[in-house]
Structures are given as C-alpha cells and as structure tokens.
Motif scaffolding. Sequence first.
Motif, mmCIF file in Angstrom:
data_model
loop_
_atom_site.group_PDB
_atom_site.id
_atom_site.type_symbol
_atom_site.label_atom_id
_atom_site.label_comp_id
_atom_site.label_asym_id
_atom_site.label_seq_id
_atom_site.Cartn_x
_atom_site.Cartn_y
_atom_site.Cartn_z
ATOM 1 N N SER A 13 89.835 54.987 12.928
ATOM 2 C CA SER A 13 89.084 55.270 14.350
ATOM 3 C C SER A 13 89.586 56.514 14.932
ATOM 4 C CB SER A 13 89.499 54.270 15.126
ATOM 5 O OG SER A 13 90.871 54.466 15.156
ATOM 6 N N ARG B 81 83.456 61.544 17.952
ATOM 7 C CA ARG B 81 85.114 61.640 17.788
ATOM 8 C C ARG B 81 85.378 61.845 19.429
ATOM 9 N NH1 ARG B 81 86.482 67.224 15.165
ATOM 10 N NH2 ARG B 81 88.334 66.848 15.985
ATOM 11 N N TYR C 168 83.940 50.898 18.103
ATOM 12 C CA TYR C 168 83.872 51.198 16.540
ATOM 13 C C TYR C 168 84.019 50.027 15.766
ATOM 14 C CZ TYR C 168 84.327 53.715 12.236
ATOM 15 O OH TYR C 168 84.127 54.054 10.936
ATOM 16 N N PHE C 169 85.095 49.237 15.861
ATOM 17 C CA PHE C 169 85.603 48.426 14.913
ATOM 18 C C PHE C 169 84.720 47.098 15.472
ATOM 19 C CE2 PHE C 169 90.150 49.826 14.266
ATOM 20 C CZ PHE C 169 89.727 50.723 13.419
ATOM 21 N N GLU D 230 87.955 53.086 19.895
ATOM 22 C CA GLU D 230 88.278 52.298 18.768
ATOM 23 C C GLU D 230 87.824 50.786 18.947
ATOM 24 O OE1 GLU D 230 92.476 50.311 17.619
ATOM 25 O OE2 GLU D 230 92.189 52.349 16.596
ATOM 26 N N ALA E 164 86.190 59.931 13.159
ATOM 27 C CA ALA E 164 86.314 58.512 12.735
ATOM 28 C C ALA E 164 85.679 58.508 11.281
ATOM 29 C CB ALA E 164 85.505 57.414 13.581
#
Length: 160
Positions: A82, A62, A121-122, A118, A69
Amino acid sequence: MYDRLRSHRSRLAALAFAIVQGCATAPEPAQPVLPPPPEFVFEPLPDGEWELVTASFAETGRIPGARRATLTIRDGRISAFSGCNTAGGAVLGRHGLLEVPELAATRRGCPEPLAWFEARYFGLLKARPSYHVEGNTLALIADRERARFRRPTAAAQDTP
C-alpha cells in the motif's frame, strides 16, 4: 316429502363436490428440464507485477511522499503493497472475479492519509472485484471502487 328431501340432499352433495373441486389446487405445470450448471471454471489471472496508476480513492495512484502501491500475482498467490503495509494470500480468478479468501496484512502504523488509502486499497482486493486485462493494463472494479494498474518498467521505479 321423501323425494323432496332426497333431491335436496343430492343438490347439497353436488354443491359440496363442486366446492371441494374448486378449492383443489390445479396441478403444477411441468418444469422445463435444465442442463446441470457448468462446473466453475478457474480463469488464470495474469502473473506478474503491477503498479497502481489511478484509483477512485487516489487519482495519481499514490499518496505524496509514499512509494507507489503495487500488486503481484504469482502461482495462485497475491501480494499487495500500500505504500506502508503489505498484504497477501491465496487468489483465484473465477468468471472474471478476483477472489481473495483471506488477505493477511502487516500492522505497521501508517500516518494519515496513507492509512485511509490503505484501508480502501486492501478493501477493494477483498471485495471480489471484477478484473479486466488489456495489454499491460489491469483494471479492478467493485461497486464504486475502481483501480487501474500497469506493468512497471525499470525506468519508472518510484522512490519516496
């Protein structure tokens, strides 16, 4: 003289025949008959909620000051949070790979470093990561990116 010419023609014909035979391609060896490829087997992903514990792009899973997340997999759908935006789409588990054909995300403006986190992560979710579940731990790995999730407990709910 006629015999000599005839002998010479015979030799030339034999030579031409040998050259043509030498240039001809040898027959290809028979290819072994292989069984048809197996049908794609859809391996079910574990349904439920997961929270990010560690990742190659965030040691604590995080960004300080943001909610942890999360990832939810249920009924062939994936939903990811996210800490700023949410994303979702259809999900398949095939041959140990998590496949998300389309990942649609909300477009809230996120401050740095949350926007950077983000994107990574995505991006991991879209990269067809391999997945491995062991007990209450889910690991996702794609190239150099790695993420480890756990099933949340009621007492471990994070707030900003």
